[in-house]
Scaffold this motif. Structure first.
Motif, PDB file in Angstrom:
ATOM      1  N   ARG A   2     -14.315  23.911 -23.940  1.00  0.00           N
ATOM      2  CA  ARG A   2     -14.829  24.050 -22.571  1.00  0.00           C
ATOM      3  C   ARG A   2     -13.993  23.297 -21.544  1.00  0.00           C
ATOM      4  O   ARG A   2     -13.900  23.691 -20.398  1.00  0.00           O
ATOM      5  CB  ARG A   2     -16.276  23.560 -22.498  1.00  0.00           C
ATOM      6  N   ASP A   3     -13.409  22.203 -21.946  1.00  0.00           N
ATOM      7  CA  ASP A   3     -12.584  21.404 -21.040  1.00  0.00           C
ATOM      8  C   ASP A   3     -11.103  21.584 -21.344  1.00  0.00           C
ATOM      9  O   ASP A   3     -10.293  20.722 -21.013  1.00  0.00           O
ATOM     10  CB  ASP A   3     -12.968  19.925 -21.134  1.00  0.00           C
ATOM     11  N   GLY A   4     -10.751  22.702 -21.970  1.00  0.00           N
ATOM     12  CA  GLY A   4      -9.369  22.951 -22.363  1.00  0.00           C
ATOM     13  C   GLY A   4      -8.455  23.132 -21.165  1.00  0.00           C
ATOM     14  O   GLY A   4      -8.888  23.417 -20.045  1.00  0.00           O
ATOM     15  N   GLY A   5      -7.198  22.961 -21.424  1.00  0.00           N
ATOM     16  CA  GLY A   5      -6.214  23.139 -20.367  1.00  0.00           C
ATOM     17  C   GLY A   5      -4.834  22.743 -20.822  1.00  0.00           C
ATOM     18  O   GLY A   5      -4.592  22.513 -22.007  1.00  0.00           O
ATOM     19  N   THR A   6      -3.952  22.668 -19.871  1.00  0.00           N
ATOM     20  CA  THR A   6      -2.580  22.246 -20.150  1.00  0.00           C
ATOM     21  C   THR A   6      -2.122  21.295 -19.060  1.00  0.00           C
ATOM     22  O   THR A   6      -2.503  21.446 -17.892  1.00  0.00           O
ATOM     23  CB  THR A   6      -1.637  23.463 -20.276  1.00  0.00           C
ATOM     24  N   ARG A   7      -1.344  20.325 -19.467  1.00  0.00           N
ATOM     25  CA  ARG A   7      -0.833  19.323 -18.529  1.00  0.00           C
ATOM     26  C   ARG A   7       0.603  19.026 -18.912  1.00  0.00           C
ATOM     27  O   ARG A   7       0.924  18.839 -20.083  1.00  0.00           O
ATOM     28  CB  ARG A   7      -1.681  18.064 -18.602  1.00  0.00           C
ATOM     29  N   SER A   8       1.466  18.964 -17.901  1.00  0.00           N
ATOM     30  CA  SER A   8       2.855  18.594 -18.157  1.00  0.00           C
ATOM     31  C   SER A   8       2.976  17.078 -18.171  1.00  0.00           C
ATOM     32  O   SER A   8       2.178  16.367 -17.554  1.00  0.00           O
ATOM     33  CB  SER A   8       3.784  19.204 -17.105  1.00  0.00           C
ATOM     34  N   SER A   9       3.973  16.591 -18.869  1.00  0.00           N
ATOM     35  CA  SER A   9       4.163  15.148 -18.989  1.00  0.00           C
ATOM     36  C   SER A   9       4.459  14.480 -17.652  1.00  0.00           C
ATOM     37  O   SER A   9       4.156  13.307 -17.459  1.00  0.00           O
ATOM     38  CB  SER A   9       5.288  14.833 -19.982  1.00  0.00           C
ATOM     39  N   ASP A  10       5.028  15.240 -16.701  1.00  0.00           N
ATOM     40  CA  ASP A  10       5.332  14.661 -15.394  1.00  0.00           C
ATOM     41  C   ASP A  10       4.193  14.834 -14.393  1.00  0.00           C
ATOM     42  O   ASP A  10       4.299  14.399 -13.251  1.00  0.00           O
ATOM     43  CB  ASP A  10       6.629  15.245 -14.825  1.00  0.00           C
ATOM     44  N   GLY A  11       3.102  15.497 -14.807  1.00  0.00           N
ATOM     45  CA  GLY A  11       1.941  15.668 -13.945  1.00  0.00           C
ATOM     46  C   GLY A  11       2.055  16.782 -12.915  1.00  0.00           C
ATOM     47  O   GLY A  11       1.119  17.024 -12.163  1.00  0.00           O
ATOM     48  N   GLN A  12       3.191  17.476 -12.867  1.00  0.00           N
ATOM     49  CA  GLN A  12       3.342  18.558 -11.887  1.00  0.00           C
ATOM     50  C   GLN A  12       2.459  19.754 -12.222  1.00  0.00           C
ATOM     51  O   GLN A  12       2.118  20.532 -11.344  1.00  0.00           O
ATOM     52  CB  GLN A  12       4.801  18.997 -11.790  1.00  0.00           C
ATOM     53  N   LEU A  13       2.103  19.887 -13.487  1.00  0.00           N
ATOM     54  CA  LEU A  13       1.264  20.988 -13.926  1.00  0.00           C
ATOM     55  C   LEU A  13       0.024  20.396 -14.582  1.00  0.00           C
ATOM     56  O   LEU A  13       0.127  19.589 -15.507  1.00  0.00           O
ATOM     57  CB  LEU A  13       2.025  21.867 -14.926  1.00  0.00           C
ATOM     58  N   ASP A  14      -1.140  20.771 -14.083  1.00  0.00           N
ATOM     59  CA  ASP A  14      -2.399  20.298 -14.647  1.00  0.00           C
ATOM     60  C   ASP A  14      -3.431  21.389 -14.405  1.00  0.00           C
ATOM     61  O   ASP A  14      -3.987  21.497 -13.309  1.00  0.00           O
ATOM     62  CB  ASP A  14      -2.818  18.977 -14.006  1.00  0.00           C
ATOM     63  N   ILE A  15      -3.639  22.227 -15.415  1.00  0.00           N
ATOM     64  CA  ILE A  15      -4.489  23.402 -15.260  1.00  0.00           C
ATOM     65  C   ILE A  15      -5.588  23.382 -16.311  1.00  0.00           C
ATOM     66  O   ILE A  15      -5.335  23.135 -17.488  1.00  0.00           O
ATOM     67  CB  ILE A  15      -3.658  24.697 -15.420  1.00  0.00           C
ATOM     68  N   LYS A  16      -6.811  23.640 -15.888  1.00  0.00           N
ATOM     69  CA  LYS A  16      -7.941  23.774 -16.801  1.00  0.00           C
ATOM     70  C   LYS A  16      -8.209  25.253 -17.012  1.00  0.00           C
ATOM     71  O   LYS A  16      -8.147  26.042 -16.074  1.00  0.00           O
ATOM     72  CB  LYS A  16      -9.198  23.123 -16.215  1.00  0.00           C
ATOM     73  N   PHE A  17      -8.504  25.644 -18.257  1.00  0.00           N
ATOM     74  CA  PHE A  17      -8.888  27.018 -18.525  1.00  0.00           C
ATOM     75  C   PHE A  17      -9.858  27.065 -19.699  1.00  0.00           C
ATOM     76  O   PHE A  17      -9.805  26.243 -20.604  1.00  0.00           O
ATOM     77  CB  PHE A  17      -7.695  27.950 -18.752  1.00  0.00           C
ATOM     78  N   LYS A  18     -10.763  28.035 -19.621  1.00  0.00           N
ATOM     79  CA  LYS A  18     -11.818  28.154 -20.623  1.00  0.00           C
ATOM     80  C   LYS A  18     -11.319  28.769 -21.918  1.00  0.00           C
ATOM     81  O   LYS A  18     -11.891  28.544 -22.969  1.00  0.00           O
ATOM     82  CB  LYS A  18     -12.971  28.976 -20.063  1.00  0.00           C
ATOM     83  N   GLN A  19     -10.295  29.581 -21.838  1.00  0.00           N
ATOM     84  CA  GLN A  19      -9.742  30.218 -23.028  1.00  0.00           C
ATOM     85  C   GLN A  19      -8.239  30.386 -22.839  1.00  0.00           C
ATOM     86  O   GLN A  19      -7.757  30.417 -21.708  1.00  0.00           O
ATOM     87  CB  GLN A  19     -10.417  31.557 -23.289  1.00  0.00           C
TER      88      GLN A  19
END
Length: 131
Positions: free
Chosen positions: A17-34
């Motif tokens: 439910r709290d899944g997502g992806t984050r880049s190590s530099d913080g420029q990308l931080d996206i939450k997605f359900k699937q």
């Protein structure tokens, strides 16, 4: 000849439910359900950004000034056939004010420059459309 790493992108993905992806530099931080359609959106964003850079480089090599309205719209399809999954893609490119023959030359050259195009060549059915 020895290759040189120019950049390494690092991401961390989680599921649930709290899944997502984050880049190590913080420029990308996206939450997605699937994971889907997020994966196709992210792949399309990355490929179109890379392809845009390749178009810019191809134009620069030919001393062509690209107009401000140049754009790449990527459409990434997740396909299923007989229990197997595969991708197909369309790259829709607008290069306003550039002769269509010259624009097509730039688009062809960009595929030989773009690492995403090289990586998918022969693996992903891709249509490149000048719009």
């Amino acid at each position: 000849m020895t290759s040189k790493i120019i950049f390494t992108g690092k991401t961390h993905n989680t599921n649930g439910r709290d899944g997502g992806t984050r880049s190590s530099d913080g420029q990308l931080d996206i939450k997605f359900k699937q994971p889907h359609p997020a994966a196709e959106h992210l792949f399309g964003a990355a490929w179109s950004a890379c392809y845009m850079g390749a178009i810019e480089l191809a134009a620069s090599q030919r001393q062509i000034k690209l107009p401000a309205g140049t754009s790449v719209d990527a459409e990434i399809d997740l396909n299923a056939e007989e229990g197997s999954y595969f991708l197909s893609a369309r790259l829709n490119v607008s290069v306003p004010g550039i002769d269509p023959a010259v624009a097509r030359e730039l688009l062809a050259a960009a595929h030989s420059i773009c690492p995403y195009s090289k990586a998918t060549h022969g693996q992903v059915n891709v249509e490149t459309n000048l719009i």
